[in-house]
Design a protein around this motif. Structure first.
Motif, short mmCIF file in Angstrom:
data_model
loop_
_atom_site.label_atom_id
_atom_site.label_comp_id
_atom_site.label_asym_id
_atom_site.label_seq_id
_atom_site.Cartn_x
_atom_site.Cartn_y
_atom_site.Cartn_z
N TRP A 128 0.82 -1.21 0.00
CA TRP A 128 0.00 0.00 0.00
C TRP A 128 0.85 1.27 0.00
N ILE A 129 2.08 1.19 0.55
CA ILE A 129 2.96 2.36 0.52
C ILE A 129 3.34 2.68 -0.93
N ASP A 130 3.68 1.64 -1.68
CA ASP A 130 4.03 1.82 -3.09
C ASP A 130 2.84 2.38 -3.87
N ASN A 131 1.66 1.81 -3.65
CA ASN A 131 0.47 2.28 -4.37
C ASN A 131 0.15 3.74 -4.03
N LEU A 132 0.26 4.10 -2.76
CA LEU A 132 -0.05 5.46 -2.36
C LEU A 132 0.92 6.46 -2.98
N ILE A 133 2.21 6.17 -2.92
CA ILE A 133 3.20 7.10 -3.46
C ILE A 133 3.11 7.19 -4.98
N MET A 134 2.93 6.06 -5.63
CA MET A 134 2.87 6.09 -7.10
C MET A 134 1.61 6.77 -7.62
N ARG A 135 0.49 6.64 -6.90
CA ARG A 135 -0.70 7.38 -7.33
C ARG A 135 -0.48 8.87 -7.14
N GLY A 136 0.23 9.24 -6.07
CA GLY A 136 0.58 10.64 -5.91
C GLY A 136 1.48 11.13 -7.03
N VAL A 137 2.43 10.29 -7.45
CA VAL A 137 3.31 10.64 -8.57
C VAL A 137 2.49 10.88 -9.83
N ASP A 138 1.53 10.01 -10.09
CA ASP A 138 0.68 10.17 -11.28
C ASP A 138 -0.09 11.48 -11.24
N VAL A 139 -0.59 11.83 -10.07
CA VAL A 139 -1.35 13.07 -9.94
C VAL A 139 -0.45 14.28 -10.19
N PHE A 140 0.73 14.29 -9.58
CA PHE A 140 1.62 15.44 -9.71
C PHE A 140 2.17 15.57 -11.13
N LEU A 141 2.38 14.46 -11.81
CA LEU A 141 2.84 14.53 -13.19
C LEU A 141 1.77 15.10 -14.12
N ALA A 142 0.52 14.96 -13.73
CA ALA A 142 -0.58 15.45 -14.57
C ALA A 142 -0.88 16.93 -14.38
N ILE A 143 -0.33 17.55 -13.33
CA ILE A 143 -0.61 18.95 -13.05
C ILE A 143 0.29 19.83 -13.92
N PRO A 144 -0.27 20.73 -14.72
CA PRO A 144 0.57 21.63 -15.55
C PRO A 144 1.25 22.68 -14.68
N ALA A 145 2.58 22.76 -14.79
CA ALA A 145 3.35 23.66 -13.93
C ALA A 145 3.01 25.12 -14.20
N ILE A 146 2.82 25.48 -15.46
CA ILE A 146 2.56 26.88 -15.79
C ILE A 146 1.22 27.33 -15.23
N LEU A 147 0.19 26.48 -15.34
CA LEU A 147 -1.12 26.82 -14.79
C LEU A 147 -1.06 26.97 -13.28
#
Length: 302
Positions: A128-147
């Motif tokens: 569950w630690i891996d799943n939690l961190i990796m889902r967070g990674v997916d979310v942060f990668l999807a956020i546009p930095a400029i916006l």
């Protein structure tokens, strides 16, 4: 009839010469290192002593929009010309290197510590630690930095801290994903199993046995990300969402001359800072490619 054939040097197109230069620079990183030393490191450290003028205060309206020294009307007093307030462009580029280097080192260190720590935890513990961190990674990668930067600037105003926060907010996930993939391979090897058998704690196994084996990957990734950080900071400053005026950040320098490029008067305001950004980003990318080839045995054998 005798036909003269072109020599290989004449027949080789410009694109071929450029690609050959890039290949040689990746094999022998002397050129990228010299570019970084001359354009970024020395100006950032010794800017108060080597810059001929103060980047903000030494302005003169009668000398505004002076062309470079080789153009008609240029003088040796301002080698690269002046801006709209009569400030020396060379001095502003030299002092701007300090902010570029400071932002890059700060972002790489902070995001690297966060991303590497989370990547080690995700890869080593799994579940569950891996799943939690990796889902967070997916979310942060999807956020546009400029916006995100524009939203923060609207609420808090442009500042040095906003630039650091926005880029770290995006960059840590790249470290976490790469390190996690390396750890998944390393943790199943024999030397890690032996450390567990003799009773080593999880912290000791991670720090003493796994981290040293992913350190080469971290160094290469950090070097490659410096160019991304510099480019993103320049974009944010260009849009007014980065380092505030009158700080001579390179992105701001490019932005100051954008409306004068088409008119042909004041083109030097955007050209020279833009060239500095391109050379520094390209040099860091070439240096990162060389480190990857040298530190990765698979790449070196190929």
């Amino acid at each position: 009839m005798e036909v003269s054939l072109p020599t290989p040097a004449q027949a080789e197109p410009r694109a071929g010469r450029l690609s050959r230069f890039v290949r040689e620079a990746r094999r022998y990183p002397l050129v990228p290192i010299l570019i970084l030393v001359v354009i970024l490191i020395i100006p950032a450290i010794f800017a108060p002593w080597i810059a001929p003028y103060h980047p903000i205060d030494d302005g003169s309206l009668p000398n505004r929009l002076k062309p470079p020294v080789w153009a008609e009307g240029g003088t040796w007093d301002h080698v690269l010309g002046t801006d709209k307030q009569g400030r020396d462009i060379l001095s502003r580029i030299i002092h701007g290197a300090k902010y570029v280097l400071l932002v890059s080192l700060s972002v790489i260190f902070v995001s690297g510590v966060i991303g590497v720590s989370l990547g080690l935890m995700a890869g080593y513990f799994g579940g569950w630690i891996d799943n939690l961190i990796m889902r967070g990674v997916d979310v942060f990668l999807a956020i546009p930095a400029i916006l995100l930067a524009l939203a923060l600037v609207t609420s808090r105003g442009p500042s040095f801290g906003v630039v650091i926060f926005v880029i770290c907010f995006i960059l840590w996930s790249r470290y976490a994903r790469q390190v996690r993939g390396e750890v998944l391979t390393i943790k199943n090897q024999d030397f890690v199993a032996r450390a567990r058998v003799i009773g080593a704690s999880h912290f000791r196994v991670i720090v003493r046995h796994i981290l040293p084996n992913v350190f080469n990957t971290i160094i290469v990734l950090a070097t490659l990300q410096v160019g991304f950080v510099i480019l993103l900071e320049a974009i944010l400053s260009f849009l007014g969402a980065g380092i505030p005026r009158p700080t001579p950040a390179w992105g701001l320098l490019v932005s100051e001359g954008r409306e004068l490029v088409i008119s042909g008067k004041g083109w030097q305001l955007s050209l020279f800072p833009g060239v500095a950004i391109v050379l520094v980003v390209l040099s860091f990318n070439l240096l990162g490619d060389w480190l990857r080839d040298r530190l990765d045995p698979k790449q070196r054998n190929v």
